[in-house]
Design a protein around this motif. Structure first.
Motif, PDB file in Angstrom:
ATOM      1  N   SER A   1       0.838  -1.203   0.000  1.00 60.37           N
ATOM      2  CA  SER A   1       0.000   0.000   0.000  1.00 60.37           C
ATOM      3  C   SER A   1       0.873   1.253   0.000  1.00 60.37           C
ATOM      4  CB  SER A   1      -0.955   0.009   1.189  1.00 60.37           C
ATOM      5  OG  SER A   1      -0.231  -0.098   2.375  1.00 60.37           O
TER       6      SER A   1
ATOM      7  N   LYS B   1       0.232   2.618  -6.753  1.00 59.49           N
ATOM      8  CA  LYS B   1      -0.367   1.714  -7.740  1.00 59.49           C
ATOM      9  C   LYS B   1      -1.635   2.274  -8.369  1.00 59.49           C
ATOM     10  CE  LYS B   1      -1.270  -1.861  -5.294  1.00 59.49           C
ATOM     11  NZ  LYS B   1      -0.838  -1.501  -3.945  1.00 59.49           N
TER      12      LYS B   1
ATOM     13  N   THR C   1      -9.053  -3.937  -7.107  1.00 56.93           N
ATOM     14  CA  THR C   1      -9.510  -5.018  -6.224  1.00 56.93           C
ATOM     15  C   THR C   1      -9.457  -4.609  -4.751  1.00 56.93           C
ATOM     16  OG1 THR C   1      -7.308  -6.034  -6.133  1.00 56.93           O
ATOM     17  CG2 THR C   1      -8.817  -6.840  -7.828  1.00 56.93           C
ATOM     18  N   GLY C   2      -8.575  -3.661  -4.412  1.00 54.90           N
ATOM     19  CA  GLY C   2      -8.515  -3.185  -3.027  1.00 54.90           C
ATOM     20  C   GLY C   2      -9.864  -2.621  -2.590  1.00 54.90           C
ATOM     21  N   ALA C   3     -10.573  -1.984  -3.533  1.00 52.15           N
ATOM     22  CA  ALA C   3     -11.878  -1.386  -3.209  1.00 52.15           C
ATOM     23  C   ALA C   3     -12.876  -2.455  -2.750  1.00 52.15           C
ATOM     24  CB  ALA C   3     -12.425  -0.634  -4.423  1.00 52.15           C
TER      25      ALA C   3
ATOM     26  N   TYR D   1     -12.100  -5.315  -1.082  1.00 50.52           N
ATOM     27  CA  TYR D   1     -11.764  -5.641   0.312  1.00 50.52           C
ATOM     28  C   TYR D   1     -12.140  -4.488   1.240  1.00 50.52           C
ATOM     29  CZ  TYR D   1      -9.385  -9.663  -1.565  1.00 50.52           C
ATOM     30  OH  TYR D   1      -9.132 -10.848  -2.207  1.00 50.52           O
TER      31      TYR D   1
ATOM     32  N   GLY E   1      -9.036   1.233   5.294  1.00 44.61           N
ATOM     33  CA  GLY E   1      -7.891   0.529   4.713  1.00 44.61           C
ATOM     34  C   GLY E   1      -7.348  -0.518   5.665  1.00 44.61           C
TER      35      GLY E   1
ATOM     36  N   ALA F   1      -9.769  -3.333   5.806  1.00 40.80           N
ATOM     37  CA  ALA F   1      -9.663  -4.106   4.563  1.00 40.80           C
ATOM     38  C   ALA F   1      -8.499  -5.084   4.658  1.00 40.80           C
ATOM     39  CB  ALA F   1      -9.456  -3.169   3.377  1.00 40.80           C
ATOM     40  N   SER F   2      -7.382  -4.599   5.176  1.00 44.36           N
ATOM     41  CA  SER F   2      -6.210  -5.460   5.308  1.00 44.36           C
ATOM     42  C   SER F   2      -6.525  -6.638   6.229  1.00 44.36           C
ATOM     43  CB  SER F   2      -5.045  -4.618   5.848  1.00 44.36           C
ATOM     44  OG  SER F   2      -3.910  -5.389   6.055  1.00 44.36           O
TER      45      SER F   2
ATOM     46  N   ARG G   1     -11.577 -13.972   0.537  1.00 41.23           N
ATOM     47  CA  ARG G   1     -10.818 -14.054  -0.717  1.00 41.23           C
ATOM     48  C   ARG G   1     -11.555 -14.939  -1.720  1.00 41.23           C
ATOM     49  NH1 ARG G   1      -6.474 -11.121   0.271  1.00 41.23           N
ATOM     50  NH2 ARG G   1      -5.998 -11.311  -1.923  1.00 41.23           N
TER      51      ARG G   1
ATOM     52  N   GLY H   1      -3.790  -4.750  -7.190  1.00 37.16           N
ATOM     53  CA  GLY H   1      -4.089  -5.405  -5.911  1.00 37.16           C
ATOM     54  C   GLY H   1      -2.825  -5.922  -5.246  1.00 37.16           C
ATOM     55  N   ARG H   2      -2.946  -7.091  -4.607  1.00 36.03           N
ATOM     56  CA  ARG H   2      -1.817  -7.693  -3.910  1.00 36.03           C
ATOM     57  C   ARG H   2      -1.458  -9.067  -4.471  1.00 36.03           C
ATOM     58  NH1 ARG H   2      -2.973  -3.485  -2.236  1.00 36.03           N
ATOM     59  NH2 ARG H   2      -2.589  -2.477  -0.229  1.00 36.03           N
ATOM     60  N   ASP H   3      -2.470  -9.738  -5.051  1.00 38.73           N
ATOM     61  CA  ASP H   3      -2.276 -11.131  -5.480  1.00 38.73           C
ATOM     62  C   ASP H   3      -2.751 -11.326  -6.914  1.00 38.73           C
ATOM     63  OD1 ASP H   3      -4.972 -10.644  -4.986  1.00 38.73           O
ATOM     64  OD2 ASP H   3      -5.380 -12.699  -4.368  1.00 38.73           O
TER      65      ASP H   3
ATOM     66  N   ARG I   1       0.477  -2.505   7.933  1.00 37.80           N
ATOM     67  CA  ARG I   1      -0.273  -3.021   6.787  1.00 37.80           C
ATOM     68  C   ARG I   1       0.623  -3.940   5.943  1.00 37.80           C
ATOM     69  NH1 ARG I   1      -4.033  -0.945   2.891  1.00 37.80           N
ATOM     70  NH2 ARG I   1      -3.920   1.285   3.271  1.00 37.80           N
TER      71      ARG I   1
ATOM     72  N   ARG J   1      -0.079 -13.076   5.798  1.00 41.57           N
ATOM     73  CA  ARG J   1      -1.286 -13.909   5.890  1.00 41.57           C
ATOM     74  C   ARG J   1      -1.042 -15.227   5.165  1.00 41.57           C
ATOM     75  NH1 ARG J   1      -3.914  -9.712   2.073  1.00 41.57           N
ATOM     76  NH2 ARG J   1      -3.349 -10.586   0.055  1.00 41.57           N
TER      77      ARG J   1
END
Ligand code: DC
Length: 220
Positions: A10, A14, A32-34, A36, A93, A96-97, A106, A126-128, A177, A184
């Motif tokens: 974060s 991005k 995609t963060g939105a 979560y 945020g 969300a995390s 997920r 996103g992250r993944d 974060r 995880r």
């Protein structure tokens, strides 16, 4: 169909960079963060601890997300309410995390995210995305910057908005974060083996944009 996956921690810039590039290329931007964040917001509103996996999982049947991507912007509705702005808050945020570590959350979002890439050219951040959501993406970027550089940028954003903030608190939040997102068990944040690493610690937004655009255009 062309898909561009942009992952990273974060505050690396991005979403601002991705939005602009999507608009310039005429691709659909998917944030995609939105998704979560919307689930995190719902948990906060229900008074549910976002770290409580069983309680968060129990909320999922009550949640309907309507994601409306576009070129350069995405609107998101939570049970019919437009939460595009409400989800940007700092505490959302963090929530969300936390909810993003819950496996059922997920799983709940995965098909929706993959669905966007089936029928249109997209740029998804996103992250993944490069590791799990779109392992066959045309281009994968891992966009990062040092925690200190990201905290400095975030602090400036908050101060520009007139919000009270100090560097140490912002840095601590970013480090927390990062820790949660990389530690995880399910789909942790990590660079895909075939992703191009872009580090923007020492370059400004315009230079980062030029680098991202060049990197992508060389590969599509
Ligand atoms: O990119 P963002 O700050 O809006 O994302 C909010 C949180 O959502 C982030 O801390 C981790 C989670 N997230 C995730 O786990 N997987 C994604 N693809 C996108 C976000």
């Amino acid at each position: 169909m062309i898909s561009i996956a942009i992952d990273g921690p974060s505050g690396a810039g991005k979403s601002s960079l991705a939005k602009r590039l999507a608009a310039e290329l005429g691709y659909v931007y998917v944030d995609t963060g939105a998704m979560y964040r919307s689930i995190g917001l719902y948990a906060l509103r229900q008074g549910t601890d976002p770290h409580d996996a069983a309680a968060v999982t129990a909320l999922l049947p009550e949640i309907r997300l309507d994601i409306r991507p576009g070129q350069g912007a995405q609107q998101i509705l939570l049970n019919g309410e437009d939460v595009t702005e409400a989800i940007r808050r700092e505490e959302v945020g963090m929530a969300a995390s936390a909810v993003s570590a819950v496996p059922a959350v997920r799983a709940y979002l995965l098909d929706t995210q993959r669905g966007f890439a089936k029928t249109q050219n997209i740029l998804m951040d996103g992250r993944d995305i490069g590791t799990v959501v779109l392992p066959d993406a045309t281009v994968k970027i891992y966009l990062t910057a040092s925690a200190g550089a990201r905290a400095q940028r975030r602090l400036k954003e908050l101060l520009d908005k007139g919000q009270a903030a100090d560097f140490d608190t912002v840095l601590r939040d970013i480090e927390q974060r990062d820790y949660q997102d990389t530690h995880r068990e399910v789909a942790p944040l990590k660079q895909a083996e075939d992703a191009v690493l872009l580090d923007t610690s020492d370059i400004d937004f315009e230079a980062s944009y030029a680098l991202l655009k060049k990197t992508v255009l060389e590969r599509v």
